[in-house]
Scaffold this motif. Sequence first.
Motif, PDB file in Angstrom:
ATOM      1  N   GLN A 125       1.164  10.091  -1.620  1.00  0.00           N
ATOM      2  CA  GLN A 125       2.592   9.798  -1.814  1.00  0.00           C
ATOM      3  C   GLN A 125       3.457  11.009  -1.502  1.00  0.00           C
ATOM      4  O   GLN A 125       4.591  10.877  -1.037  1.00  0.00           O
ATOM      5  N   ALA A 126       2.934  12.214  -1.727  1.00  0.00           N
ATOM      6  CA  ALA A 126       3.729  13.420  -1.507  1.00  0.00           C
ATOM      7  C   ALA A 126       3.825  13.782  -0.028  1.00  0.00           C
ATOM      8  O   ALA A 126       4.816  14.377   0.404  1.00  0.00           O
ATOM      9  N   PHE A 127       2.809  13.461   0.771  1.00  0.00           N
ATOM     10  CA  PHE A 127       2.776  13.901   2.160  1.00  0.00           C
ATOM     11  C   PHE A 127       3.780  13.147   3.023  1.00  0.00           C
ATOM     12  O   PHE A 127       4.558  13.752   3.754  1.00  0.00           O
ATOM     13  N   ASP A 128       3.777  11.828   2.948  1.00  0.00           N
ATOM     14  CA  ASP A 128       4.747  11.013   3.688  1.00  0.00           C
ATOM     15  C   ASP A 128       4.710   9.611   3.093  1.00  0.00           C
ATOM     16  O   ASP A 128       3.916   8.767   3.505  1.00  0.00           O
ATOM     17  N   ALA A 129       5.578   9.379   2.111  1.00  0.00           N
ATOM     18  CA  ALA A 129       5.569   8.108   1.385  1.00  0.00           C
ATOM     19  C   ALA A 129       5.865   6.929   2.291  1.00  0.00           C
ATOM     20  O   ALA A 129       5.454   5.795   2.012  1.00  0.00           O
ATOM     21  N   GLY A 130       6.572   7.163   3.398  1.00  0.00           N
ATOM     22  CA  GLY A 130       6.927   6.064   4.293  1.00  0.00           C
ATOM     23  C   GLY A 130       5.791   5.598   5.178  1.00  0.00           C
ATOM     24  O   GLY A 130       5.875   4.528   5.792  1.00  0.00           O
TER      25      GLY A 130
END
Length: 293
Positions: free
Chosen positions: A175-180
């Motif tokens: 979730q922290a790296f790239d939630a999209g």
Amino acid sequence: MLWIFLAAAAAPLQVARNAMQRGLVGDAGPWGATLVRFLFGLPFSILIFAVMWTITPDAQPDPSARFWIAAVVGAISQVAATGALLMAMRSSGFAVAIMLQQSSLPMAAILGWLVLGDALGIAAWSGIAVGTVGLLVLSWPRQGQARADLPGGLLGLAAGAAFAVAFNAYRQAGQAFDAGHPLYSAAAALLVAQTMQSVVLSSILGLTRPQALRSVFGTWKPSLAAGFFGSAASACWFGALALAPAAPVRAIGLIEGPIAAAVGRRLFKERLTPRQWIGGGLTAAGVLLTVLG
């Protein structure tokens, strides 16, 4: 609903990897066999990330401190869990160790409640209680065999606890790296974690047990197969965790139980006792209640 298919695919892949790792314990020891999972799975993790990076040109990665902390915690917990699981297999048997590992689900639910603020209802708490009883039945020493049974049971529960920490940590890292772009993030977290695990564990074994390291490289063919199944299983788990909370993801992993029982009987000539079947059934029921809650 993609996470359901990813988790369902991860379970048999994980059983295959565990079976291959167990076969390597005798030569390389439990920590050498643990290294196999990460070191020989690393090339496949690189390939998986390359594919996800190619098909996700609009990704906006954010390797923040939150990502790195979560990845490190997950990597350390996963190494500890894998080592404990392999030692539990040697003490308690293949299928029983896999069933004891299911303690990761109620533990993950409790950890999510304490740390992440996940809400747990009456059904969830009931499931945790039933699952705990099942795990106690599974791990309780047989009469006259307390010294032989107790270490395996405790190691299996320790593996479940460490896996619970790893699941929640990897969920946070994704979730922290790239939630999209959850699948891209999961592939990145997998690659970072396996790189750290491979480098650190190889260095430690090279300094403390060089013979185990030589055994790992000397059995590179089965090790490469174990690495492939391990990397594929981890990619599926990471992807599912990026799309859904840890508890329902691990619930799908219940299918590991009957698969492991079949593999244990087929490959290792193991037979479960009635007590072990009852304990496994209670654990499964508790896990399902936890998810429904």
